[in-house]
Scaffold this motif. Structure first.
Motif, PDB file in Angstrom:
ATOM      1  N   SER A   1       0.839  -1.134   0.233  1.00 27.06           N
ATOM      2  CA  SER A   1       0.029   0.010  -0.084  1.00 27.06           C
ATOM      3  C   SER A   1       0.946   1.048  -0.013  1.00 27.06           C
ATOM      4  O   SER A   1       1.775   1.321   0.714  1.00 27.06           O
TER       5      SER A   1
ATOM      6  N   ASP B   1       0.365   3.860   1.425  1.00 25.85           N
ATOM      7  CA  ASP B   1       0.296   4.190   2.853  1.00 25.85           C
ATOM      8  C   ASP B   1       1.300   3.764   3.747  1.00 25.85           C
ATOM      9  O   ASP B   1       1.872   4.167   4.946  1.00 25.85           O
ATOM     10  N   ASP B   2       2.152   2.605   3.103  1.00 25.33           N
ATOM     11  CA  ASP B   2       3.195   2.039   3.932  1.00 25.33           C
ATOM     12  C   ASP B   2       4.519   2.916   3.571  1.00 25.33           C
ATOM     13  O   ASP B   2       5.693   2.522   3.948  1.00 25.33           O
TER      14      ASP B   2
ATOM     15  N   ASP C   1      -0.143   2.115  -5.778  1.00 25.61           N
ATOM     16  CA  ASP C   1      -0.147   0.557  -5.386  1.00 25.61           C
ATOM     17  C   ASP C   1      -1.265  -0.216  -6.181  1.00 25.61           C
ATOM     18  O   ASP C   1      -1.463  -1.349  -6.159  1.00 25.61           O
TER      19      ASP C   1
ATOM     20  N   LYS D   1      -4.190   0.687  -6.645  1.00 29.65           N
ATOM     21  CA  LYS D   1      -5.470   1.097  -6.363  1.00 29.65           C
ATOM     22  C   LYS D   1      -5.488   2.590  -5.846  1.00 29.65           C
ATOM     23  O   LYS D   1      -6.690   3.363  -6.384  1.00 29.65           O
ATOM     24  N   LYS D   2      -4.769   3.050  -5.235  1.00 29.99           N
ATOM     25  CA  LYS D   2      -4.482   4.599  -5.044  1.00 29.99           C
ATOM     26  C   LYS D   2      -3.148   4.986  -5.597  1.00 29.99           C
ATOM     27  O   LYS D   2      -2.078   4.409  -5.746  1.00 29.99           O
TER      28      LYS D   2
ATOM     29  N   ILE E   1       5.539  -1.317  -5.307  1.00 32.43           N
ATOM     30  CA  ILE E   1       4.971   0.014  -5.240  1.00 32.43           C
ATOM     31  C   ILE E   1       5.328   0.502  -6.598  1.00 32.43           C
ATOM     32  O   ILE E   1       6.746   0.680  -6.646  1.00 32.43           O
TER      33      ILE E   1
END
Length: 133
Positions: A3, A5-6, A75, A77-78, A97
Motif C-alpha cells: 500500500s 500508505d506504507d 499501489d 488502487k491509489k 509500489i
C-alpha cells in the motif's frame, strides 16, 4: 498487498554547525533495511520522467540530494504524490509500489539507497502487468 500508505518519509540523523550540516544514516539504526547499493542520477532534464517501474523485493530510500522533484506512488488502487526537496528527508518505497519521478528542478540530484544489488529480475517494468498481478 503493498500500500502507498506504507511508504513513509524518513528523516536522517543530522549534525549541524556554523560550517554546514551533515546528514547520515546507518543500516542497523535509522534505515529500515540493510543498504546494499547506493546510486544517484543527475543532469536530469526538467521535463524528464524517471522510474516507471516497481520492485518485487527491493526497498528503496529516495532523496533529493540537490534540487527537488515529485515521486508519484501507485499501489494499483491509489496514487499519491510526494514532493522531495530536503536532502535530510528520504522517501522509503516498499516493494510492490509503482513509482514515477517527475517535475525536476534545475540541477536536481536523485540519491537512492537500495536494499539489494541491481537485479533486472526484481523489476516490474510493464504497468499493465503490475496492476493485473
Amino acid at each position: 498487498m503493498a500500500s502507498i500508505d506504507d511508504c513513509k518519509i524518513i528523516e536522517l540523523n543530522k549534525v549541524g554547525s556554523d560550517k554546514g550540516s551533515l546528514a547520515y544514516t546507518e543500516s542497523e539504526h535509522s534505515t529500515p533495511f540493510d543498504i546494499k547499493r547506493v546510486y544517484y542520477t543527475y543532469d536530469i532534464p526538467t521535463a524528464a520522467e524517471r522510474g516507471g517501474h516497481a520492485h518485487k523485493e527491493q526497498h528503496e530510500l529516495v532523496f533529493a540530494a540537490s534540487g527537488s522533484f515529485e515521486v508519484v506512488l501507485d499501489d494499483g488502487k491509489k496514487k499519491k504524490t510526494v514532493f522531495l526537496n530536503n536532502p535530510g528527508k528520504g522517501l522509503h518505497i516498499i516493494p510492490g509500489i509503482w513509482r514515477e519521478l517527475k517535475s525536476f528542478s534545475t540541477a536536481s540530484v536523485v540519491l537512492v539507497m537500495a536494499s539489494d544489488v541491481f537485479l533486472d529480475s526484481d523489476y516490474i517494468k510493464d504497468y499493465k502487468l503490475f496492476v493485473n498481478d
